[in-house]
Design an enzyme around this catalytic site. Structure first.
Site, PDB file in Angstrom:
ATOM      1  N   ASP A  84      -6.975  11.416   6.091  1.00 59.10           N
ATOM      2  CA  ASP A  84      -5.785  10.599   5.941  1.00 59.10           C
ATOM      3  C   ASP A  84      -4.526  11.443   5.943  1.00 59.10           C
ATOM      4  O   ASP A  84      -3.460  10.997   6.301  1.00 59.10           O
ATOM      5  CB  ASP A  84      -5.846   9.796   4.624  1.00 59.10           C
ATOM      6  N   SER A 645       0.087  -2.604   5.574  1.00 54.10           N
ATOM      7  CA  SER A 645       1.410  -2.878   4.999  1.00 54.10           C
ATOM      8  C   SER A 645       2.040  -4.127   5.611  1.00 54.10           C
ATOM      9  O   SER A 645       2.618  -4.953   4.906  1.00 54.10           O
ATOM     10  CB  SER A 645       2.339  -1.673   5.201  1.00 54.10           C
ATOM     11  N   ASN A 851      -3.242   3.915  -0.735  1.00 52.75           N
ATOM     12  CA  ASN A 851      -3.127   4.705   0.489  1.00 52.75           C
ATOM     13  C   ASN A 851      -2.527   3.980   1.682  1.00 52.75           C
ATOM     14  O   ASN A 851      -1.975   4.629   2.572  1.00 52.75           O
ATOM     15  CB  ASN A 851      -4.504   5.239   0.896  1.00 52.75           C
ATOM     16  N   TYR A 852      -2.634   2.649   1.740  1.00 54.23           N
ATOM     17  CA  TYR A 852      -2.268   1.963   2.976  1.00 54.23           C
ATOM     18  C   TYR A 852      -1.191   0.896   2.833  1.00 54.23           C
ATOM     19  O   TYR A 852      -0.516   0.585   3.807  1.00 54.23           O
ATOM     20  CB  TYR A 852      -3.525   1.354   3.616  1.00 54.23           C
ATOM     21  N   ILE A 853      -1.028   0.309   1.664  1.00 55.17           N
ATOM     22  CA  ILE A 853       0.033  -0.681   1.468  1.00 55.17           C
ATOM     23  C   ILE A 853       1.268   0.035   0.949  1.00 55.17           C
ATOM     24  O   ILE A 853       1.205   0.734  -0.065  1.00 55.17           O
ATOM     25  CB  ILE A 853      -0.407  -1.782   0.482  1.00 55.17           C
TER      26      ILE A 853
END
Length: 896
Positions: A84, A645, A851-853
């Site tokens: 990531d 997101s 980690n992603y939003i």
């Protein structure tokens, strides 16, 4: 569309079957001949997690159940699976590093096998989308996803139009200001490319230099938005405004270097684990029923296994046992082997004859003793530990005091790994100072290594973001001591990641349109690239880099999928089954567009066989090079952040929380988070303790219901006429509160009270001893324990008479009714928590949220619905996302 590279640059895996370079119309038609008449399901969502019965494929399996894979070579050899983030590793080492993820909630974790059974599919699991209609959940979620993608395309066009308008306005201001300057000072005109701009266009998209966008600049450095000028504004003010904007743009170009500054300047090195303490003489490893003596080095390795006998998922794993025994034998051979009590050599040949029970019992007794120590002793140990660690906790970075992340060198032990890692059970050797490289400022004092040792090297790299590094022995990965997650450097890295995803909003429609068109390209390389982009965008597959299969775990991603990893079922079902990141099994079943299904069928066309590459004319490097032509810095992994997101932002827009309690608002947020995890396929394995936790929560709810029923019984004792007024049903006991359950619960309450009194007694004595006062006696404890006997007698009487005496001071109907209202609120809150946990058991909410939003979306939700941010972010996460909390402030209208 032209291919990124010629066929000569295509990876050619020796010994494998390659796809043809081009695709004829006849081949396309051939793929349609076997079309099923069944109606395809809508694409875009995982529809099932369960076993695959594949009787057409002959897959060779290794003893540990993984598939044999043929080696894959390419022009670019990369020995690292896509992570990531590489931001923390030095440039020279990034390809070799493998960073540990923050939680066990990895979003690529599949719903894996457990106890021979696989969990139910999404259709069979209750989620936020459940309703009474006949439309399948998978169909509804697919429609939701399609709707979100349609909105994304519309928004992308609007954003580009707005940018074009701003650029035109800015150009007009500049031209007008230039007209007011002397001719000699006016800027030279660039040759027009027919669009009013000299910028290069690729894929129909204007590609700007990094310096032309402020998306990557620190918040404090971001350029101000340019508003359309007022008609009456003077030429002088316009000229000044343009110059100010140019100054800001130049500042943005150097913002990253300014942020990095001079790098690390001063720190105190690393903290080593304590040395090994040999076992007492009476604690031995047993072989074939007899105790043996070991060299201290071999004994330490034996304790690694013996101390973790409780972790049955590891110690009972045949691969774990085999790897441990191999390394243990090596240490035995090096240190002179094992000997019996008389000093005679003992040849240890079979693992199954080893008995670690005495070692395990020794460490368990130490653990129990630590738990039962007096509070004062625990406090003293905590203070001593804090004092020891204090010098390592902070460093100076470009003159600023910054917190260090993990300054402790990992202690020796057994490598566990995740998923089906082939090296699980191998011995992680003790890291010595001679293996560690220190990075520190030129003028700073180099920290002293432990006495009798020296550092491997000392360097002064002010561009590196690490303080110390070493290479571990199991996988050969480099470990780094970095700044903490809440440091300004880490915050800037997170900010840039999400800003890059926000920038993708402007291009997503064209990217999707292009790869949709290329799904039918006559050029095989383009068709493979388009199919891979579809899978990465729609199903959040990792791109996957090529592996050195001899030295690394056999994990794959989209671009490195093999023939045996993909199973096709007409008319449009694709089943993926492979070891993904961290050797976690990725098992999922998707409905795809019919053209994608046809393409995959073509990529598996004979003579291809198990071991052959699906995407044999594509590498991750080529894919990312193609993506960067749409947007500087765009790579495959940006899609994961963007999709999560953007989906969350669309879901939050339509929320209404009028009249909801705090618990309901929190669940509303979690429902959106859960839907993001489902739509983006962020899955996890159901935890081993989930059922026990749910049972415990269910007992708490039933306990409150029992308390509520008892309170109603007290009301009848205060006013017997209430039964007629409120009706008999109001006072009836709920069906799940059976006589047997109540009696067991009463026993639990009695024991709970007994334990509470005992602990309070011990704590009071510790406090009295610390103050130098006389301790309480057994007589005092016996007096306190009378309350337990009284509670037992009370329950016995209630069970016999069916009546409950009112409790509390001056009980009235009004007070008891108020107590029931509070109990109802507590029951509702716990029931919401229970539904939330059950819904979350198969999705990785933590991974999505952390980690992603974009964390700014969570802050906006918190502001808009007046929910404390503490409900969503722990103290650690609040520190990590301080930049997001501060940048959004009290705003309720910030948008991703």
């Amino acid at each position: 569309m032209a291919s990124d590279s010629s066929d000569d640059d295509r990876p050619l895996a020796r010994g494998t079957h390659m796809s043809a370079a081009t695709i004829s119309a006849a081949e396309d038609r051939e793929m349609d001949r076997t079309d099923s008449k069944a109606r395809p399901l809508p694409p875009g969502v995982s529809v099932r997690n369960g076993p695959v019965i594949e009787d057409k494929m002959d897959i060779d399996s290794t003893p540990n159940g993984t598939t044999k894979r043929k080696s894959r070579s390419s022009v670019t050899q990369v020995k690292k699976e896509e992570s990531d983030s590489d931001d923390g590793a030095p440039l020279a080492k990034r390809q070799k590093s493998k960073h540990k993820q923050q939680e066990s909630d990895s979003d690529d974790e599949p719903i894996a096998k457990k106890n021979g059974k696989l969990p139910p599919s999404i259709k069979e699991t209750e989620t936020l989308e459940s309703s009474d209609d006949d439309q399948p959940l998978g169909t509804k979620l697919a429609q939701r996803k399609a709707s979100i993608e349609k909105a994304a395309a519309k928004e992308a066009k609007a954003l580009r139009a707005a940018d074009k308008k701003k650029a035109a306005a800015k150009k007009a201001i500049k031209e007008e200001s230039d007209d007011d300057e002397p001719l000699a000072k006016q800027p030279k005109k660039h040759q027009s490319n027919g669009t009013g701009s000299s910028a290069k266009k690729t894929n129909g998209v204007k590609v700007k230099k990094e310096s032309e966008s402020d998306s990557d600049a620190p918040i404090a450095k971001k350029g101000k938005k340019v508003a359309a000028p007022a008609k009456k504004a003077s030429a002088a003010s316009k000229s000044a405004k343009v110059k100010e904007e140019e100054k800001e743009e130049k500042s943005n170009e150097n913002s990253e270097e300014e942020e990095r500054g001079g790098g690390v300047s001063l720190h105190n090195g690393v903290l080593f684990p304590p040395p090994y303490e040999p076992l007492p003489s009476h604690v031995k490893l047993y072989y074939d029923g007899k105790p043996v003596n070991l060299h201290v080095e071999a004994e330490e390795v034996a304790t690694f296994f013996g101390s973790m006998l409780h972790a049955t998922q590891h110690v009972e794993n045949p691969v774990f046992q085999k790897n441990f025994f191999t390394d243990f034998k090596e240490v035995l051979d090096k240190t002179g082997g094992a000997k019996d009590m008389d000093g005679n050599p003992v040849d240890i040949k079979e693992f199954k004859k080893l008995d670690f029970t005495k070692i395990y019992e020794h460490f368990r007794s130490i653990s129990e003793a630590k738990k039962n120590r007096p509070a004062a002793e625990k406090k003293a140990e905590k203070e001593a530990k804090a004092k020891l660690e204090a010098p390592y906790m902070y460093c100076k970075w470009d003159g600023r005091k910054e917190k260090v992340g993990n300054f402790r060198v990992e202690p020796p032990g057994l490598f566990r790994g995740r998923g089906e890692h082939p090296k699980t059970g191998k011995v992680k050797k003790r890291v010595m100072p001679e293996q560690i490289t220190i990075n520190i400022g030129k003028d700073a004092k180099v920290p002293d290594p432990p006495p009798g040792h020296k550092w491997k090297a000392v360097q002064h790299d002010n561009k590196a973001t690490w303080l110390a590094m070493w290479q571990e022995n199991v996988n050969g990965n480099y470990k780094y001591v970095m700044l903490a997650a809440n440091s300004s450097i880490k915050g800037q890295s997170d900010f840039k990641k999400f800003e890059k995803a926000r920038e993708l909003k402007k291009h997503i429609d064209r990217i999707r349109a292009d790869y949709t068109r290329d799904l039918k390209s006559e050029v095989m390389a383009e068709r493979q690239r388009a199919t891979a982009m579809y899978l990465i965008d729609k199903f959040a597959l990792r791109a996957g880099n090529e592996k050195d299969t001899e030295n690394e775990a056999e994990t794959v991603g989209c671009c490195s999928l093999k023939y045996e990893h993909v199973t096709l079922k007409e008319p449009n079902t694709v089943i993926f089954d492979f070891l993904g990141k961290d050797s976690i099994r990725f098992y999922n079943e998707f409905q795809v567009d019919r053209q994608v299904f046809k393409n995959l069928k073509m990529f598996k066309k004979p003579p291809k066989e198990p071991g052959d590459d699906i995407f044999d004319r594509l590498t991750t490097t080529q894919l990312n090079k193609h993506l960067s032509s749409y947007m500087p810095g765009l790579t495959a992994k940006v899609f994961r952040t963007y999709n999560a997101s953007y989906t969350m932002s669309r879901l939050l827009k339509g929320l209404k929380a009028d009249g909801l309690s705090m618990a309901e608002k929190v669940k509303l947020y979690n429902d959106c988070n859960r839907e993001v995890a489902i739509l983006c396929n962020h899955k996890r394995t159901v935890g081993a303790s989930h059922e026990a936790q749910m049972e415990k929560l269910g007992d708490r709810i039933k306990g409150l219901k029992y308390q509520k029923w008892r309170t109603k019984m007290m009301m009848l004792e205060v006013d017997p006429k209430l039964k007629k007024k409120k009706g008999a049903e109001y006072f009836e006991r709920e069906a799940d509160l059976t006589d047997e359950w109540i009696q067991n619960h009463q026993k639990f309450l009695v024991e709970e009270l007994r334990t509470k009194i005992q602990k309070k007694f011990e704590k009071d004595n510790e406090k009295l001893a610390a103050d130098g006062e006389k301790p309480l006696t057994d007589k005092d404890l016996k007096e306190r324990m009378k309350a337990v006997s009284e509670l037992e007698a009370k329950f016995k009487k209630e069970n016999k008479t069916g009546k409950v005496e009112p409790e509390g001071k001056n009980p009235t109907v009004e007070k008891l009714e108020a107590a029931i209202v509070k109990l109802d609120e507590r029951i509702k809150t716990l029931e919401l928590q229970s539904a939330d946990r059950e819904g979350n058991k198969e999705v990785a909410l933590g991974t999505s949220k952390i980690n992603y939003i974009d964390p700014r979306l969570t802050v906006v939700f918190s502001n808009k619905f007046k929910v404390p941010i503490e409900k969503f972010f722990s103290k650690t996460l609040r520190e990590k996302f301080r930049w997001a909390i501060e940048s959004v402030g009290d705003s309720t209208d910030w948008e991703f």
